[in-house]
Write a protein that holds these residues in place. Structure first.
Motif, short mmCIF file in Angstrom:
data_model
loop_
_atom_site.label_atom_id
_atom_site.label_comp_id
_atom_site.label_asym_id
_atom_site.label_seq_id
_atom_site.Cartn_x
_atom_site.Cartn_y
_atom_site.Cartn_z
N VAL A 153 5.23 2.82 -9.17
CA VAL A 153 6.54 3.46 -9.22
C VAL A 153 7.35 3.15 -7.96
O VAL A 153 8.58 3.04 -8.01
N SER A 154 6.68 2.99 -6.83
CA SER A 154 7.38 2.70 -5.57
C SER A 154 8.22 1.42 -5.68
O SER A 154 9.24 1.27 -5.00
N GLU A 155 7.80 0.52 -6.55
CA GLU A 155 8.54 -0.73 -6.74
C GLU A 155 9.81 -0.52 -7.57
O GLU A 155 10.68 -1.40 -7.61
N TRP A 156 9.91 0.63 -8.23
CA TRP A 156 11.06 0.90 -9.07
C TRP A 156 12.12 1.78 -8.40
O TRP A 156 13.22 1.93 -8.92
N LEU A 157 11.78 2.38 -7.29
CA LEU A 157 12.66 3.39 -6.70
C LEU A 157 13.99 2.84 -6.22
O LEU A 157 14.93 3.61 -5.99
N SER A 158 14.10 1.54 -6.08
CA SER A 158 15.37 0.93 -5.68
C SER A 158 16.25 0.61 -6.88
O SER A 158 17.29 -0.03 -6.74
N LYS A 169 4.34 13.58 -6.77
CA LYS A 169 2.92 13.60 -7.06
C LYS A 169 2.35 14.96 -6.71
O LYS A 169 2.64 15.51 -5.64
N SER A 215 13.31 9.75 -9.47
CA SER A 215 12.63 10.63 -8.52
C SER A 215 11.15 10.66 -8.90
O SER A 215 10.80 10.83 -10.08
N TYR A 216 10.30 10.51 -7.90
CA TYR A 216 8.85 10.50 -8.13
C TYR A 216 8.20 11.61 -7.33
O TYR A 216 8.44 11.76 -6.13
N GLU A 235 1.31 5.51 -8.14
CA GLU A 235 2.25 5.68 -7.04
C GLU A 235 2.76 4.34 -6.53
O GLU A 235 3.96 4.17 -6.29
N LYS A 236 1.89 3.37 -6.37
CA LYS A 236 2.29 2.04 -5.90
C LYS A 236 3.20 1.37 -6.92
O LYS A 236 4.21 0.74 -6.56
#
Length: 296
Positions: free
Chosen positions: A47-52, A62, A59-60, A44-45
């Motif tokens: 992928v959060s860096e890729w959301l921008s 869980k 879209s992620y 999760e951490k």
């Protein structure tokens, strides 16, 4: 046009390779849906860096761990693309994969087609899976007819989203593994064709912690309802002798679970004669394997 769908479980160590291959695409007319099947490794951490990401939409989601087939079902319901291409978390796409699929989607728009597919190759220099030449020719056939048409090996299918919603994977309570034939063969039984292109769009490794390498007897025993479901489909869709071999292989594990001959025949919807053929086929299969391995 395309939804790239990646179900993942504890693959933070290698998921960046899939992401990097998507960033290198020559066409960005796609979305990437990541369905995290209950990872505990920092996915999760990561992928959060890729959301921008500004080249394509990510879209992620869980969810509670339930197996790849449930993650795929979940992701398909979220898909905005007209086609869904499943990209496993340890695999990558070639740089022209999306461009190739989009260029040919219009050719399979009619209702007789469930989608289109490209070739897979091993990561590195090991060659194309299935032995097909990378020459951009194609064959129209159902998933059932692949052996007859010499379409061997795993392929990279992009199914129409509407078809995947209609033929979602069955979900059996308490089970977390189901072979993909549970949907693909049902689609084929109903007559839908795939246009199988001889063009590489997908690269894979089959890692030690992957599902392909870990479809062991224990996995099948612990997911026996799903295994039974797929075996019934295999009997109906596989060509001889593989359909008969499926009976024998299933019977071997069913006996370990305490099933009687009559129970096995009832579950597989087969005659006593078919059951006996399955036992003989397993015996012959075992002998053949021993001969190939140089054993007496």
């Amino acid at each position: 046009m395309i939804t790239v769908l990646t179900p993942t479980f504890n693959r933070a160590y290698i998921l960046p390779k899939a992401y990097a291959s998507l960033r290198k695409q020559t066409n960005y007319n796609f979305e990437w849906i990541i369905v995290d099947d209950g990872s505990t490794d920092g996915t999760e951490k990561l992928v959060s860096e890729w959301l921008s990401e500004d080249k394509f939409h990510i879209s992620y989601y869980k969810k509670e761990n339930g197996g790849k087939h449930r993650a795929v079902n979940y992701g398909v319901q979220k898909a905005l693309g007209e086609y869904v291409l499943i990209l496993d978390s340890d695999d990558t796409l070639t740089e022209d994969a999306i461009e190739f699929l989009e260029r040919h989607c219009s050719e399979v728009a009619s209702d007789e087609y469930a989608g289109l597919a490209g070739l897979r190759e091993y990561t590195g220099k090991q060659g194309v899976i299935g032995g097909q030449k990378n020459d951009d020719s194609y064959i129209d056939a159902t998933n059932i007819d692949r052996v007859k048409m010499k379409l061997q090996g795993d392929k990279a299918e992009a199914y129409k989203t509407s078809i995947m919603k209609k033929y979602s994977f069955p979900e059996f309570e308490g089970e977390k593994f189901l072979a993909e034939g549970a949907s693909w063969n049902r689609i084929a039984i109903d007559g839908y064709k795939i246009r199988w292109y001889n063009h590489v769009i997908y690269q894979c490794e089959y890692l030690e912690d992957g599902l392909t390498r870990n479809k062991t007897d224990d996995v099948l025993m612990n997911n026996f309802k799903g295994y039974t479901y797929n075996t019934v489909l295999d009997i109906r869709t596989k060509s001889f002798p593989y359909n008969i071999l499926s009976i024998g292989m299933y019977s071997r594990l069913a006996k370990k679970k305490g099933y009687s001959k009559k129970n096995i025949e009832r579950k597989l919807k087969i005659s006593s004669a078919r059951y006996e053929q399955g036992q003989l086929m397993v015996l012959l299969h075992g002998i053949t394997k021993r001969v190939k391995n140089g054993k007496k």
